[in-house]
Design a protein around this motif. Structure first.
Motif, PDB file in Angstrom:
ATOM      1  N   TYR A   2      17.654  50.825 -46.636  1.00  0.00           N
ATOM      2  CA  TYR A   2      17.173  52.108 -47.171  1.00  0.00           C
ATOM      3  C   TYR A   2      16.300  52.781 -46.101  1.00  0.00           C
ATOM      4  N   LYS A   3      16.586  54.048 -45.804  1.00  0.00           N
ATOM      5  CA  LYS A   3      15.897  54.735 -44.702  1.00  0.00           C
ATOM      6  C   LYS A   3      15.109  55.937 -45.224  1.00  0.00           C
ATOM      7  N   VAL A   4      13.834  55.972 -44.836  1.00  0.00           N
ATOM      8  CA  VAL A   4      12.959  57.074 -45.252  1.00  0.00           C
ATOM      9  C   VAL A   4      12.573  57.876 -44.010  1.00  0.00           C
ATOM     10  N   GLY A   5      12.763  59.180 -44.055  1.00  0.00           N
ATOM     11  CA  GLY A   5      12.341  60.043 -42.947  1.00  0.00           C
ATOM     12  C   GLY A   5      10.977  60.629 -43.274  1.00  0.00           C
ATOM     13  N   ILE A   6      10.112  60.744 -42.254  1.00  0.00           N
ATOM     14  CA  ILE A   6       8.787  61.337 -42.502  1.00  0.00           C
ATOM     15  C   ILE A   6       8.502  62.390 -41.434  1.00  0.00           C
ATOM     16  N   THR A   7       8.049  63.551 -41.902  1.00  0.00           N
ATOM     17  CA  THR A   7       7.786  64.634 -40.970  1.00  0.00           C
ATOM     18  C   THR A   7       6.564  65.414 -41.404  1.00  0.00           C
ATOM     19  N   GLY A   8       6.213  66.394 -40.622  1.00  0.00           N
ATOM     20  CA  GLY A   8       5.062  67.240 -40.915  1.00  0.00           C
ATOM     21  C   GLY A   8       4.783  68.053 -39.675  1.00  0.00           C
ATOM     22  N   GLY A   9       4.171  69.209 -39.851  1.00  0.00           N
ATOM     23  CA  GLY A   9       3.879  70.076 -38.713  1.00  0.00           C
ATOM     24  C   GLY A   9       2.931  69.403 -37.734  1.00  0.00           C
ATOM     25  N   THR A  16      -0.557  59.179 -38.264  1.00  0.00           N
ATOM     26  CA  THR A  16      -1.647  58.459 -38.948  1.00  0.00           C
ATOM     27  C   THR A  16      -1.129  57.850 -40.251  1.00  0.00           C
ATOM     28  N   VAL A  17      -0.348  58.614 -40.996  1.00  0.00           N
ATOM     29  CA  VAL A  17       0.235  58.119 -42.248  1.00  0.00           C
ATOM     30  C   VAL A  17       1.175  56.937 -41.958  1.00  0.00           C
ATOM     31  N   CYS A  18       1.956  57.050 -40.893  1.00  0.00           N
ATOM     32  CA  CYS A  18       2.896  55.965 -40.554  1.00  0.00           C
ATOM     33  C   CYS A  18       2.167  54.670 -40.235  1.00  0.00           C
ATOM     34  N   LYS A  19       0.979  54.790 -39.629  1.00  0.00           N
ATOM     35  CA  LYS A  19       0.208  53.578 -39.308  1.00  0.00           C
ATOM     36  C   LYS A  19      -0.139  52.826 -40.593  1.00  0.00           C
ATOM     37  N   VAL A  20      -0.363  53.547 -41.685  1.00  0.00           N
ATOM     38  CA  VAL A  20      -0.673  52.889 -42.962  1.00  0.00           C
ATOM     39  C   VAL A  20       0.571  52.158 -43.470  1.00  0.00           C
ATOM     40  N   VAL A 125      18.886  59.936 -42.945  1.00  0.00           N
ATOM     41  CA  VAL A 125      18.010  59.093 -43.792  1.00  0.00           C
ATOM     42  C   VAL A 125      18.346  59.325 -45.267  1.00  0.00           C
ATOM     43  N   ASP A 126      17.820  58.426 -46.133  1.00  0.00           N
ATOM     44  CA  ASP A 126      18.156  58.509 -47.558  1.00  0.00           C
ATOM     45  C   ASP A 126      17.200  59.393 -48.343  1.00  0.00           C
ATOM     46  N   THR A 127      15.947  59.467 -47.885  1.00  0.00           N
ATOM     47  CA  THR A 127      14.974  60.303 -48.575  1.00  0.00           C
ATOM     48  C   THR A 127      13.912  60.725 -47.561  1.00  0.00           C
ATOM     49  N   THR A 128      13.114  61.729 -47.920  1.00  0.00           N
ATOM     50  CA  THR A 128      12.184  62.263 -46.921  1.00  0.00           C
ATOM     51  C   THR A 128      10.779  62.464 -47.499  1.00  0.00           C
ATOM     52  N   ILE A 129       9.793  62.329 -46.606  1.00  0.00           N
ATOM     53  CA  ILE A 129       8.389  62.618 -46.958  1.00  0.00           C
ATOM     54  C   ILE A 129       7.916  63.757 -46.051  1.00  0.00           C
ATOM     55  N   LEU A 130       7.215  64.710 -46.644  1.00  0.00           N
ATOM     56  CA  LEU A 130       6.578  65.762 -45.853  1.00  0.00           C
ATOM     57  C   LEU A 130       5.062  65.581 -45.933  1.00  0.00           C
ATOM     58  N   VAL A 131       4.415  65.506 -44.765  1.00  0.00           N
ATOM     59  CA  VAL A 131       2.948  65.436 -44.714  1.00  0.00           C
ATOM     60  C   VAL A 131       2.433  66.855 -44.463  1.00  0.00           C
ATOM     61  N   THR A 132       1.505  67.293 -45.306  1.00  0.00           N
ATOM     62  CA  THR A 132       0.970  68.648 -45.122  1.00  0.00           C
ATOM     63  C   THR A 132      -0.554  68.606 -44.996  1.00  0.00           C
ATOM     64  N   ALA A 133      -1.075  69.654 -44.367  1.00  0.00           N
ATOM     65  CA  ALA A 133      -2.528  69.834 -44.259  1.00  0.00           C
ATOM     66  C   ALA A 133      -2.758  71.328 -44.052  1.00  0.00           C
ATOM     67  N   ILE A 182      -5.190  59.317 -48.053  1.00  0.00           N
ATOM     68  CA  ILE A 182      -3.828  59.004 -47.579  1.00  0.00           C
ATOM     69  C   ILE A 182      -3.412  57.640 -48.108  1.00  0.00           C
ATOM     70  N   ILE A 183      -4.364  56.693 -48.110  1.00  0.00           N
ATOM     71  CA  ILE A 183      -4.018  55.318 -48.477  1.00  0.00           C
ATOM     72  C   ILE A 183      -3.445  55.255 -49.885  1.00  0.00           C
ATOM     73  N   GLU A 184      -4.104  55.921 -50.829  1.00  0.00           N
ATOM     74  CA  GLU A 184      -3.598  55.899 -52.213  1.00  0.00           C
ATOM     75  C   GLU A 184      -2.208  56.516 -52.302  1.00  0.00           C
ATOM     76  N   GLN A 185      -2.012  57.612 -51.577  1.00  0.00           N
ATOM     77  CA  GLN A 185      -0.700  58.286 -51.634  1.00  0.00           C
ATOM     78  C   GLN A 185       0.392  57.416 -51.002  1.00  0.00           C
ATOM     79  N   VAL A 186       0.036  56.731 -49.909  1.00  0.00           N
ATOM     80  CA  VAL A 186       1.021  55.849 -49.264  1.00  0.00           C
ATOM     81  C   VAL A 186       1.369  54.696 -50.198  1.00  0.00           C
ATOM     82  N   LEU A 187       0.344  54.098 -50.821  1.00  0.00           N
ATOM     83  CA  LEU A 187       0.598  52.966 -51.727  1.00  0.00           C
ATOM     84  C   LEU A 187       1.521  53.381 -52.875  1.00  0.00           C
ATOM     85  N   ALA A 188       1.314  54.581 -53.420  1.00  0.00           N
ATOM     86  CA  ALA A 188       2.151  55.061 -54.532  1.00  0.00           C
ATOM     87  C   ALA A 188       3.604  55.234 -54.065  1.00  0.00           C
ATOM     88  N   LEU A 189       3.787  55.808 -52.882  1.00  0.00           N
ATOM     89  CA  LEU A 189       5.159  56.006 -52.386  1.00  0.00           C
ATOM     90  C   LEU A 189       5.814  54.675 -52.027  1.00  0.00           C
TER      91      LEU A 189
END
Ligand SMILES: CC(C)(COP(=O)(O)OP(=O)(O)OC[C@H]1O[C@@H](n2cnc3c(N)ncnc32)[C@H](O)[C@@H]1O)[C@@H](O)C(=O)NCCC(=O)NCCS
Ligand SMILES: Nc1ncnc2c1ncn2[C@@H]1O[C@H](COP(=O)(O)OP(=O)(O)OP(=O)(O)O)[C@@H](O)[C@H]1O
Length: 204
Positions: A2-9, A16-20, A125-133, A182-189
């Motif tokens: 299963y492959k997850v793509g992660i991006t953000g501007g 930083t999110v990926c390190k978690v 990838v199978d699904t994607t995450i967008l990091v925003t700020a 970020i930690i709580e959001q990463v744990l939920a995902l």
């Protein structure tokens, strides 16, 4: 797998999110880093970059002259398209090679790419995450991290899809501002992806 793509501007905090996720044992393919590695290793690509952007694209010791290339491509759409056309296919191949050597024990993998939607690599990838700020936070972070001007950061932002456009394309979201953890959001995902990956492995 299963492959997850992660991006953000730029400056959103996707690395930083990926390190978690890495702390949770999830392998991460960093497309931007791999792009840089390939650009100093792949002889054909090096020749292509020198022919297109000049010999000064590399220092005498073979290191990439990032500033030279950035000054050309982030001021000219056509030149950026040429760089992307040279580099992106090589990064796609590297991702395929990386993915096959991941142990079957791993529940899922992450592909971090600044241009996941722009380069269409989200289709791999199978699904994607967008990091925003918020914009000002992103500008402040990159100015502090890279010692560049806010104008230089904005020039790169202008070459990327806006968050409004990416929100329409992404499946999951992480808000990386000063109010959300970020930690709580990463744990939920992580929970969601573990469940999905387990369900995919169950006999149907
Ligand atoms: C132009 C280069 C030499 C500038 O190097 P520099 O060290 O200044 O930046 P770095 O690579 O660390 O990128 C920082 C951020 O700039 C933005 N960015 C980088 N490349 C691009 C691009 N082609 N289009 C839009 N934004 C980009 C991203 O937000 C990225 O996270 C470098 O970014 C590069 O080689 N880019 C082409 C490869 C690429 O497209 N990488 C991104 C996805 S694989
Ligand atoms: N929640 C946060 N709190 C404080 N600093 C943060 C946070 N998230 C990220 N940063 C800092 O902001 C900077 C940008 O983050 P990061 O490198 O993860 O962003 P990015 O989206 O990967 O950027 P780029 O597109 O330039 O590669 C880094 O110096 C990082 O340490």
């Amino acid at each position: 797998m299963y492959k997850v793509g992660i991006t953000g501007g730029i400056g959103s905090g996707k690395t930083t999110v990926c390190k978690v996720f890495e702390v949770l044992g999830i392998p991460v393919f960093y497309a931007d880093t791999v792009a840089k590695e390939i650009m100093v290793r792949d002889e054909l690509l090096i020749e292509g970059i020198k022919t297109t952007f000049g010999k000064e694209s590399y220092f005498e010791d073979g290191k990439l002259n990032n500033k030279h290339i950035a000054s050309i491509v982030f001021n000219n759409e056509a030149e950026l398209a040429k760089l992307n056309a040279l580099v992106h296919p090589a990064v796609f191949r590297a991702f395929d090679l990386w993915e096959v050597q991941i142990s079957a024990e791993v529940p899922y993998t992450l592909k971090e790419a600044a241009l996941l939607f722009e380069s269409e690599s989200y289709k791999m990838v199978d699904t994607t995450i967008l990091v925003t700020a918020p914009l000002q936070i992103k500008l402040d972070r990159v100015v502090a991290r890279d010692g560049v001007s806010a104008e230089q950061v904005k020039a790169r932002m202008d070459k990327q899809l806006s968050d409004e456009e990416k929100i329409k394309m992404a499946n999951h979201f992480i808000v990386n501002d000063e109010e959300h953890s970020i930690i709580e959001q990463v744990l939920a995902l992580h929970k969601v992806f573990l469940n999905t990956a387990i369900n995919l492995k169950l006999p149907q």
